[in-house]
Design a protein around this motif. Structure first.
Motif, PDB file in Angstrom:
ATOM      1  N   ALA A  42       0.837  -1.203   0.000  1.00 17.06           N
ATOM      2  CA  ALA A  42       0.000   0.000   0.000  1.00 17.06           C
ATOM      3  C   ALA A  42       0.872   1.253   0.000  1.00 17.06           C
ATOM      4  N   GLN A  43       1.904   1.256   0.831  1.00 18.27           N
ATOM      5  CA  GLN A  43       2.801   2.403   0.873  1.00 18.27           C
ATOM      6  C   GLN A  43       3.535   2.585  -0.451  1.00 18.27           C
ATOM      7  N   ASP A  44       3.960   1.499  -1.046  1.00 18.65           N
ATOM      8  CA  ASP A  44       4.623   1.552  -2.339  1.00 18.65           C
ATOM      9  C   ASP A  44       3.683   2.125  -3.403  1.00 18.65           C
ATOM     10  N   THR A  45       2.442   1.657  -3.388  1.00 18.04           N
ATOM     11  CA  THR A  45       1.440   2.150  -4.332  1.00 18.04           C
ATOM     12  C   THR A  45       1.208   3.639  -4.134  1.00 18.04           C
ATOM     13  N   LEU A  46       1.058   4.050  -2.897  1.00 17.31           N
ATOM     14  CA  LEU A  46       0.830   5.457  -2.581  1.00 17.31           C
ATOM     15  C   LEU A  46       1.959   6.332  -3.126  1.00 17.31           C
ATOM     16  N   MET A  47       3.183   5.961  -2.857  1.00 19.34           N
ATOM     17  CA  MET A  47       4.314   6.776  -3.288  1.00 19.34           C
ATOM     18  C   MET A  47       4.472   6.770  -4.806  1.00 19.34           C
ATOM     19  N   THR A  48       4.192   5.638  -5.448  1.00 22.31           N
ATOM     20  CA  THR A  48       4.277   5.564  -6.909  1.00 22.31           C
ATOM     21  C   THR A  48       3.235   6.475  -7.553  1.00 22.31           C
ATOM     22  N   VAL A  49       2.002   6.403  -7.063  1.00 28.43           N
ATOM     23  CA  VAL A  49       0.938   7.235  -7.628  1.00 28.43           C
ATOM     24  C   VAL A  49       1.217   8.710  -7.344  1.00 28.43           C
ATOM     25  N   TYR A  50       1.747   8.997  -6.171  1.00 29.69           N
ATOM     26  CA  TYR A  50       2.103  10.376  -5.841  1.00 29.69           C
ATOM     27  C   TYR A  50       3.111  10.918  -6.862  1.00 29.69           C
ATOM     28  N   SER A  51       4.073  10.107  -7.238  1.00 33.41           N
ATOM     29  CA  SER A  51       5.053  10.503  -8.257  1.00 33.41           C
ATOM     30  C   SER A  51       4.381  10.696  -9.612  1.00 33.41           C
ATOM     31  N   GLU A  52       3.470   9.803  -9.955  1.00 31.72           N
ATOM     32  CA  GLU A  52       2.746   9.930 -11.226  1.00 31.72           C
ATOM     33  C   GLU A  52       1.970  11.240 -11.271  1.00 31.72           C
ATOM     34  N   ILE A  53       1.357  11.601 -10.157  1.00 33.91           N
ATOM     35  CA  ILE A  53       0.596  12.854 -10.089  1.00 33.91           C
ATOM     36  C   ILE A  53       1.531  14.042 -10.298  1.00 33.91           C
ATOM     37  N   ASN A  54       2.674  14.022  -9.641  1.00 32.73           N
ATOM     38  CA  ASN A  54       3.624  15.129  -9.806  1.00 32.73           C
ATOM     39  C   ASN A  54       4.081  15.266 -11.251  1.00 32.73           C
ATOM     40  N   ILE A  55       4.354  14.150 -11.898  1.00 31.95           N
ATOM     41  CA  ILE A  55       4.776  14.185 -13.302  1.00 31.95           C
ATOM     42  C   ILE A  55       3.640  14.684 -14.191  1.00 31.95           C
ATOM     43  N   ALA A  56       2.426  14.217 -13.955  1.00 34.07           N
ATOM     44  CA  ALA A  56       1.283  14.643 -14.769  1.00 34.07           C
ATOM     45  C   ALA A  56       1.043  16.148 -14.630  1.00 34.07           C
ATOM     46  N   LYS A  57       1.194  16.675 -13.424  1.00 32.22           N
ATOM     47  CA  LYS A  57       1.029  18.123 -13.231  1.00 32.22           C
ATOM     48  C   LYS A  57       2.053  18.893 -14.072  1.00 32.22           C
ATOM     49  N   ARG A  58       3.275  18.413 -14.094  1.00 31.29           N
ATOM     50  CA  ARG A  58       4.314  19.069 -14.899  1.00 31.29           C
ATOM     51  C   ARG A  58       4.005  18.927 -16.387  1.00 31.29           C
ATOM     52  N   LEU A  59       3.498  17.762 -16.790  1.00 28.30           N
ATOM     53  CA  LEU A  59       3.171  17.567 -18.200  1.00 28.30           C
ATOM     54  C   LEU A  59       2.076  18.515 -18.657  1.00 28.30           C
ATOM     55  N   ILE A  60       1.111  18.793 -17.797  1.00 33.88           N
ATOM     56  CA  ILE A  60       0.070  19.760 -18.152  1.00 33.88           C
ATOM     57  C   ILE A  60       0.729  21.102 -18.464  1.00 33.88           C
ATOM     58  N   ASP A  61       1.602  21.552 -17.571  1.00 33.22           N
ATOM     59  CA  ASP A  61       2.283  22.832 -17.790  1.00 33.22           C
ATOM     60  C   ASP A  61       3.098  22.827 -19.077  1.00 33.22           C
ATOM     61  N   ILE A  62       3.844  21.758 -19.287  1.00 29.56           N
ATOM     62  CA  ILE A  62       4.712  21.667 -20.470  1.00 29.56           C
ATOM     63  C   ILE A  62       3.891  21.676 -21.750  1.00 29.56           C
TER      64      ILE A  62
END
Length: 115
Positions: free
Chosen positions: A79-99
């Motif tokens: 669960a912790q691994d999933t949480l941190m992985t998805v958190y990273s995906e969210i951060n990348i997606a936010k940057r991709l929106i800007d880019i």
């Protein structure tokens, strides 16, 4: 904390992180279609879900720091691994929106200049 409670908490983390991932994936599809407003809205939904998952994790950690004993759980580690992985995906997606939003604006300006 009982093993059953740890399992319930782990499942809550996985559930909300999974919902966050779904919204994030939907936002990426919107980025692909240059629908940045919709992507941003879906990222708000993803963020709300990841906050819930993170809160469950934080509550578990706080219980342990207060002296509650619990056994190691592979499910909770997952669960912790999933949480941190998805958190990273969210951060990348936010940057991709800007880019991609910036690139889209540049393309529009180039198209207008060539008319």
């Amino acid at each position: 904390m009982t093993l059953e409670q740890v399992a319930q908490d782990a499942m809550q983390i996985i559930l909300h992180a999974g919902e966050a991932r779904k919204h994030c994936t939907d936002a990426l599809k919107d980025i692909e279609n240059s629908d940045f407003d919709s992507a941003k809205e879906k990222m708000k939904l993803a963020n709300a879900e990841i906050v819930i998952a993170h809160r469950v994790q934080t509550n578990c950690i706080q219980k342990e720091t207060e002296g509650a004993k619990g056994e190691y759980s592979v499910l909770f580690a997952h669960a912790q691994d999933t949480l941190m992985t998805v958190y990273s995906e969210i951060n990348i997606a936010k940057r991709l929106i800007d880019i991609f939003e910036s690139l889209n604006q540049r393309l529009i300006q180039l198209e207008m200049a060539n008319k």
